[in-house]
Design a protein around this motif. Structure first.
Motif, short mmCIF file in Angstrom:
data_model
loop_
_atom_site.label_atom_id
_atom_site.label_comp_id
_atom_site.label_asym_id
_atom_site.label_seq_id
_atom_site.Cartn_x
_atom_site.Cartn_y
_atom_site.Cartn_z
N HIS A 220 3.03 -3.95 -3.81
CA HIS A 220 4.18 -4.04 -3.05
C HIS A 220 4.27 -2.54 -2.60
O HIS A 220 4.86 -2.60 -0.96
CB HIS A 220 5.40 -4.42 -3.85
N GLY B 261 1.59 -2.24 0.39
CA GLY B 261 2.04 -3.31 1.57
C GLY B 261 3.06 -2.53 2.23
O GLY B 261 2.95 -2.71 3.61
N ASP B 262 3.95 -1.95 1.83
CA ASP B 262 5.09 -1.21 2.54
C ASP B 262 4.59 -0.18 3.25
O ASP B 262 4.74 0.21 4.39
CB ASP B 262 6.38 -0.74 1.54
N ILE C 130 1.53 0.28 4.25
CA ILE C 130 0.67 -0.33 5.34
C ILE C 130 1.60 -0.59 6.50
O ILE C 130 1.37 -0.22 7.94
CB ILE C 130 -0.21 -1.34 4.77
N LYS C 131 2.67 -1.24 6.38
CA LYS C 131 3.53 -1.49 7.23
C LYS C 131 4.25 -0.57 8.06
O LYS C 131 4.32 -0.43 9.20
CB LYS C 131 4.79 -2.63 6.91
N GLY C 132 4.52 0.45 6.98
CA GLY C 132 5.13 1.68 7.75
C GLY C 132 4.18 2.35 8.67
O GLY C 132 4.51 3.00 9.64
N ALA D 115 1.59 0.79 10.38
CA ALA D 115 1.28 0.20 11.50
C ALA D 115 2.56 0.47 12.36
O ALA D 115 2.37 0.37 13.61
CB ALA D 115 1.32 -1.47 11.08
N ASP D 116 3.76 0.32 11.66
CA ASP D 116 4.80 0.80 12.82
C ASP D 116 4.80 2.25 13.54
O ASP D 116 5.19 2.16 14.73
CB ASP D 116 6.01 0.83 11.95
#
Length: 118
Positions: free
Chosen positions: A25, A28-29, A31-33, A35-36
């Motif tokens: 988890h 994933g956070d 990677i999302k951060g 990407a942002d």
């Protein structure tokens, strides 16, 4: 009843599984951060490129505007030099009219000879 070795292994595996789930988890956070952040950097870079291209276009237009004026300046210089040359030739003709006539006659004769041979 005290916990058996099997119970201890089950508990440890359950705890490892929940920690692994939390790690996934968190990854994933992350990677999302990332990407942002990358998206924000990309948008900022795109805006910078557009601004640089606009500045370049303005500089080019400014150069084109100056080119017309520079061309006029160069044309004026050439015309002034031409006038000076004509004035110099006129002075030479006034000072030595006979020699000037002879040079002009010789040049005309040479041009006529060249024209006849072709």
């Amino acid at each position: 009843m005290s916990p058996t070795s099997t119970d201890n292994v089950k508990n440890s595996l359950g705890e490892a599984g929940s920690r692994l789930k939390q790690a996934a988890h968190d990854a994933g956070d992350a990677i999302k951060g990332a990407a942002d952040v990358a998206g924000d950097e990309l948008r900022l870079g795109k805006a910078n490129v557009k601004a640089d291209l606009a500045d370049s276009a303005l500089s080019g237009l400014s150069a084109l505007e100056g080119l017309g004026e520079a061309g006029r300046e160069q044309m004026d210089m050439v015309l002034d030099k031409g006038r000076d040359l004509v004035d110099s030739a006129a002075d030479l003709i006034r000072e030595r009219p006979l020699a000037s006539f002879g040079v002009a006659f010789a040049a005309g004769w040479i041009i006529a000879k060249l024209a006849r041979t072709k």
